[in-house]
Structures are given as structure tokens and as C-alpha cells.
Design a protein around this motif. Structure first.
Motif, short mmCIF file in Angstrom:
data_model
loop_
_atom_site.label_atom_id
_atom_site.label_comp_id
_atom_site.label_asym_id
_atom_site.label_seq_id
_atom_site.Cartn_x
_atom_site.Cartn_y
_atom_site.Cartn_z
N ARG A 1 5.01 6.65 -0.87
CA ARG A 1 5.86 6.91 0.31
C ARG A 1 7.08 6.00 0.31
O ARG A 1 8.18 6.42 0.69
CB ARG A 1 5.06 6.71 1.59
CG ARG A 1 3.94 7.72 1.79
CD ARG A 1 3.19 7.43 3.08
NE ARG A 1 2.06 8.33 3.25
CZ ARG A 1 0.85 7.93 3.65
NH1 ARG A 1 0.63 6.64 3.89
NH2 ARG A 1 -0.12 8.81 3.78
N VAL A 2 6.90 4.74 -0.06
CA VAL A 2 8.01 3.78 -0.10
C VAL A 2 8.45 3.62 -1.56
O VAL A 2 7.64 3.39 -2.45
CB VAL A 2 7.57 2.42 0.48
CG1 VAL A 2 8.65 1.36 0.24
CG2 VAL A 2 7.30 2.54 1.97
N LEU A 3 9.76 3.76 -1.78
CA LEU A 3 10.31 3.65 -3.12
C LEU A 3 10.90 2.27 -3.39
O LEU A 3 10.95 1.82 -4.52
CB LEU A 3 11.40 4.72 -3.32
CG LEU A 3 10.97 6.17 -3.00
CD1 LEU A 3 12.15 7.11 -3.17
CD2 LEU A 3 9.80 6.59 -3.85
N ASP A 4 11.36 1.60 -2.35
CA ASP A 4 11.91 0.25 -2.45
C ASP A 4 11.93 -0.32 -1.05
O ASP A 4 11.92 0.43 -0.06
CB ASP A 4 13.31 0.28 -3.06
CG ASP A 4 13.73 -1.08 -3.62
OD1 ASP A 4 12.94 -2.04 -3.48
OD2 ASP A 4 14.83 -1.17 -4.20
N ALA A 5 11.94 -1.62 -0.92
CA ALA A 5 11.89 -2.23 0.40
C ALA A 5 12.35 -3.66 0.36
O ALA A 5 12.23 -4.33 -0.68
CB ALA A 5 10.48 -2.15 0.98
N VAL A 6 12.86 -4.13 1.49
CA VAL A 6 13.19 -5.54 1.65
C VAL A 6 12.84 -5.94 3.07
O VAL A 6 13.13 -5.21 4.03
CB VAL A 6 14.68 -5.82 1.34
CG1 VAL A 6 15.60 -5.03 2.25
CG2 VAL A 6 14.98 -7.31 1.45
N GLU B 1 0.83 -1.21 0.00
CA GLU B 1 0.00 0.00 0.00
C GLU B 1 0.86 1.26 0.00
O GLU B 1 0.53 2.25 -0.67
CB GLU B 1 -0.91 -0.01 1.22
CG GLU B 1 -1.92 -1.16 1.24
CD GLU B 1 -2.62 -1.27 2.58
OE1 GLU B 1 -2.35 -0.44 3.48
OE2 GLU B 1 -3.44 -2.20 2.74
N GLN B 2 1.97 1.21 0.76
CA GLN B 2 2.84 2.38 0.83
C GLN B 2 3.59 2.60 -0.49
O GLN B 2 3.92 3.74 -0.84
CB GLN B 2 3.83 2.22 1.99
CG GLN B 2 3.17 2.10 3.36
CD GLN B 2 2.25 3.26 3.67
OE1 GLN B 2 2.63 4.43 3.51
NE2 GLN B 2 1.03 2.97 4.11
N PHE B 3 3.87 1.53 -1.23
CA PHE B 3 4.42 1.67 -2.59
C PHE B 3 3.43 2.43 -3.48
O PHE B 3 3.79 3.35 -4.21
CB PHE B 3 4.68 0.29 -3.21
CG PHE B 3 6.04 -0.28 -2.93
CD1 PHE B 3 7.18 0.28 -3.48
CD2 PHE B 3 6.17 -1.41 -2.13
CE1 PHE B 3 8.43 -0.27 -3.23
CE2 PHE B 3 7.43 -1.96 -1.87
CZ PHE B 3 8.56 -1.38 -2.42
N GLU B 4 2.18 2.02 -3.39
CA GLU B 4 1.16 2.61 -4.26
C GLU B 4 0.97 4.09 -4.01
O GLU B 4 0.75 4.86 -4.95
CB GLU B 4 -0.17 1.87 -4.07
CG GLU B 4 -0.16 0.44 -4.62
CD GLU B 4 -1.49 -0.25 -4.43
OE1 GLU B 4 -2.47 0.44 -4.03
OE2 GLU B 4 -1.57 -1.47 -4.67
N ASN B 5 1.05 4.50 -2.76
CA ASN B 5 0.85 5.93 -2.49
C ASN B 5 2.14 6.75 -2.58
O ASN B 5 2.13 7.96 -2.31
CB ASN B 5 0.15 6.15 -1.13
CG ASN B 5 0.98 5.62 0.05
OD1 ASN B 5 2.20 5.67 0.04
ND2 ASN B 5 0.29 5.12 1.06
#
Length: 489
Positions: free
Chosen positions: A329-334, A323-327
Motif C-alpha cells: 500500500r505504501v511505496l515510500d514514506a518519510v 507493515e504497509q510497505f510489505e503489503n
């Protein structure tokens, strides 16, 4: 000592041969360190920037020995610097160069007296290493949440005396929130036994809170009853590349409900800070080689064991991050897939201090503002500092879930410590004025000690300072207990 600080008026009574004999009668020869090489680690702070003096280092093994030492010093007006693991950052455990008294080290008082897993409590001596207490709690399927970079060498008495913070404050609170009771040796040598394992005790003033955060200026903590919690059984740790600090606090705000109130830690780091760790700390791996300026270390934990077929913390976090990718706020994550990957993420966060020492001279400010103001503070603070010294290298980081930012800078490349020090007063005033304007604190978790004694006097009100001095004079009229720390009398 820093050039900008002048020594306060502290007792100068010497440790005479007769008094030394009296100390020896209390603690024995093995409780005394008299040679200069032996004393050196106790009179120098761990960064090597503050160096004081002491006639003798006294290492009592029991509360009764602490009491005997303090009574002797009280009788003769000899100044005492209490010391735990000597890992503090503000010089609270470092004697002034003008100190002619003793350093009282609690390192020999390292017993875990009782663990009560049913009552979720643990009674310990002040010289226990923090990591040992974490491991002791875990061995009883319990959790002691105080956690900080120096946990392998800091002592619980020092943690409580400085009201230490760390990476779990967001969920569990500062050190003072983790304590049920204390035993304290007062400045006249009397022993106050407040070792009560009570969650409710409304019998007048709560005296234990006087001593936590007082940095040894009102008495010496010798034992504590600590609160325990259920051991975490399901933990999810993630490293996120985030858009900016505003996105970070919005992620945190929504994470509370998404995790069902299981957010344990939320740590902001800059690309510059991560790169500095990669340069100087062997064995760490960059979790995300993303060319972004901001990262977030986010951890959720639950005491419920994960069961087959049930959605665990990692699955909940994965959905949340999508969800945070979609809005945006998050650009990449692991998300860490095992304990080694999670530990690597934490090593990066915990290694900033040693990496900065290896990098060279720098300036660092331990400040706090309300969480919602963190992005504005970072933006305005960076502008204020770079206006003074444009080539300075910022690497802000911190426990943004509780509003605590370690507003840190490396000196410009090629600039030596003495030159950087010339800019320090103007930068300090700019940072601390901004903190004041945002109704924040100039010391979020590191205390006052020597380093911030004049800054406290500058920013706290006359009523606050006079009240603190009244308490100090009432409990320690001879001013022998860690004199010249926190307040000038």
C-alpha cells in the motif's frame, strides 16, 4: 456573480439619511464605513470572483450594538448581510449586486471572554480570529481542534455559521461538534442567550444547531462557548507515497487501531496538486520526490507526554508503515523528524487553494461520500469529467478520513476563464449526479451561499426544502437576514 445565477427576490428598502443617522447613533462614526474604497473588501469575496454592493458597512463592537442595528433594520425592512472574516468559498458572506442594505461585519467583536481549563471550555466573541483561539487554548495547555487553511484571518462566528470542517474533522467533528452554547441576535433584534457550558442539556429543541450551518440566514452568532481538549504532547506526522486511493483508505482503516485511536488527520493529495504548490508557493520543500500519482499526509497525536524508554507515536507509526510497505500500500514514506519538517508538510496541503489561484482558472467541487466509496467516486468522477473535457487537469484532494473530497480541476493550458465557464454546467451536473447516486453531499464543508443555491434546490427533496423554508419564514418573516443565500423563497 456567475452568469448561471439569477438574483433572487430580496428586500430593496434603501438606507435613507435618517436610517444612517440611526445606525450612527448605535455604533458611532467609527462603526460605519461609507466610502467605496473602504467598502470594497466587504462586498467582494476573497477570490475576487463575486462582487456585490452595500449602502454601508456597519461594524458593531458589542452584542447590544448588533441588536440595535438589527432592530433598526427590521423596523424598516432593510436587508442585512452578516460577515465574519470573508474567507468563505460559496459567497455566503458576499452581498448580491442588487443588495441595497447593509453588510454587518463582526470583526470588532474580538474578545476572549473566559477560558475554563478545568472545565475544558472557552467563551469568546464571534469576531475572534480562529488562530488566536487556537493559540489562546494552547497557552492554557488546552487544544481547540478547528483547523483550516484560512485560520489566520477567518473569524469564529463565520466558522460556526458555515459549520466549517477542516483537517481535524476525522477525530473531533465539524464546527457544530465543538460548541457547547451560543449567543445569537435574532432577525427582529432580540438576543437569545444560550451561553451554557453544559455537555448535557435535554430541555427541548437544541436551538444552537439551528444557527450553525445556517450561514447567517436565521440570525447572527455573537458569542460562543467552545469545547477544548487536552493539548497534544506527542505528535507524529508522515508523508506517504501510496499505491492509489483504495490503498489510502485501507491504510486509514488499519491506522485507527495501530495508533490506539490517535489518528488526527488523513489528507489525500495528488502529484499534480503537489507540483502546483511547488510551482507557486515559495519556501516549501517536496517531502518525497517520488514519481507516484498519490500521496497521503497522515498525523497521529496523543495528549500523553512521551517518556524516556516508552514507545511514542513516531515509533508506533514507523512500525505501522513498515507493515504497509510489505503489503504494497505504501511505496515510500518519510516521518517528520522535527516541527519544521511537519510544518512543511502541512504548508503543502494548506497551500493548494492559493496555488490554484496563481495557476489560473479552474473548477472545484466540495463533496462527500462514505469513506469506503471515495476510491470509486474519484475513478468514476475523473472519467465523467474528462469525457466532457479531455484536456482538463485534475488535482483531487481532501480529508478522506471523513469522506470529503475537494474534486478540483485546472482548466486546460491556454484556456481562459470564459471558455472554461462554458463547460462548467455539464461538468457540475456530471459530478453532482455521481454524488447523488452514491448517496453523498454536494457540499461537505463549504456551505451553499450564493454559488450552490440552485444546486441545493435541484438535489434536495421537496420535503427538505419546504421544511427549511418554513423555519426561515418563522424566524425571519421579513426575509432581511442574509436574503438570497441557501434558499430562494
Amino acid at each position: 456573480m456567475p452568469d448561471t445565477l439569477t438574483p433572487p427576490n430580496i428586500p430593496t428598502a434603501p438606507v435613507t439619511p435618517a436610517i444612517l443617522d440611526g445606525l450612527r447613533a448605535v455604533v458611532g462614526d467609527k462603526g460605519l464605513i461609507l466610502d467605496e474604497p473602504g467598502k470594497e473588501p466587504f462586498v467582494r469575496d476573497w477570490r475576487g470572483t463575486l462582487v456585490g454592493s452595500a449602502a454601508v458597512v456597519v461594524r458593531p463592537a458589542t452584542t447590544e450594538e448588533v441588536s440595535g442595528v438589527v432592530k433598526l433594520c427590521h423596523e424598516h425592512g432593510i436587508a442585512i448581510v452578516p460577515q465574519g472574516g470573508n474567507t468563505g468559498l460559496m459567497g455566503g458572506a458576499t452581498p448580491w449586486p442588487t443588495h441595497s442594505g447593509i453588510v454587518l461585519s463582526l470583526g470588532r467583536m474580538n474578545k476572549v471572554i473566559e477560558v475554563d481549563p478545568v472545565g475544558y471550555a472557552m467563551t469568546v466573541e464571534a469576531g475572534c480570529i480562529l488562530q488566536t483561539l487556537q493559540e489562546t487554548a494552547a497557552a492554557h495547555d488546552r487544544f481547540f481542534p478547528l483547523s483550516l487553511g484560512a485560520q489566520g484571518s477567518c473569524l469564529i462566528g463565520g466558522n460556526l455559521s458555515t459549520n466549517a470542517g477542516g483537517v481535524q474533522v476525522l477525530r473531533y467533528g465539524n464546527a457544530r461538534n465543538l460548541v457547547l452554547g451560543l449567543e445569537v441576535v435574532l432577525p427582529n433584534g432580540d438576543i437569545w442567550n444560550g451561553l451554557r457550558s453544559l455537555k448535557k442539556d435535554n430541555t427541548g429543541y437544541d436551538l444552537k444547531h439551528l444557527f450553525m450551518g445556517a450561514e447567517g440566514t436565521l440570525g447572527i452568532i455573537t458569542k460562543a462557548v467552545l469545547k477544548l481538549w487536552p493539548a497534544p504532547k506527542d505528535v507524529a506526522t508522515a508523508w506517504l507515497a501510496v499505491r492509489d486511493p483504495q490503498a489510502a483508505i485501507e491504510i486509514l482503516s488499519e491506522a485507527h487501531s495501530a495508533s490506539e485511536d490517535n489518528v488526527g488527520s488523513c489528507e489525500l493529495m495528488s502529484r499534480a496538486g503537489v507540483d502546483m504548490v511547488m510551482r507557486h508557493i515559495p519556501g516549501v520543500q517536496d517531502p518525497l520526490k517520488a514519481d507516484t500519482p498519490w500521496f497521503l499526509l497522515l498525523e497521529w497525536s496523543s495528549s500523553r507526554p512521551r517518556t524516556d524508554g516508552a514507545e511514542g507515536m513516531a515509533e508506533k507509526m514507523e512500525q505501522f508503515l513498515a507493515e504497509q510497505f510489505e503489503n504494497g500500500r505504501v511505496l515510500d514514506a518519510v516521518i517528520a523528524q522535527n516541527e519544521a519538517q511537519a510544518r512543511n508538510m502541512w504548508v503543502i496541503r494548506e497551500s493548494v487553494a492559493p496555488a490554484s489561484r496563481a495557476e489560473g482558472p479552474g473548477l472545484s467541487y466540495d463533496v462527500s461520500v462514505s469513506t469506503s466509496r471515495v476510491p470509486a467516486f474519484i475513478e468514476q468522477g475523473l472519467k465523467a469529467v474528462t469525457d466532457i473535457l479531455p484536456s482538463i487537469r485534475p488535482y483531487p484532494l481532501g480529508h478522506i478520513g471523513d469522506g470529503n473530497i475537494h474534486f478540483s480541476f485546472m482548466g486546460p493550458k491556454g484556456m481562459d476563464r470564459e471558455t472554461l465557464r462554458q463547460y462548467s454546467p455539464a461538468i457540475t451536473r456530471a459530478v453532482n449526479d455521481l454524488v447523488r447516486d452514491m448517496t453523498g453531499s454536494i457540499s461537505a464543508e463549504h456551505g451553499i451561499g450564493i454559488e450552490k443555491i440552485d444546486e441545493l434546490a435541484h438535489y434536495r427533496s421537496k420535503i427538505e426544502l419546504d421544511t427549511m423554508r418554513s423555519i426561515k419564514r418563522a424566524l425571519d418573516p421579513k426575509n432581511i437576514m442574509n436574503p438570497g443565500k441557501i434558499l430562494r423563497l
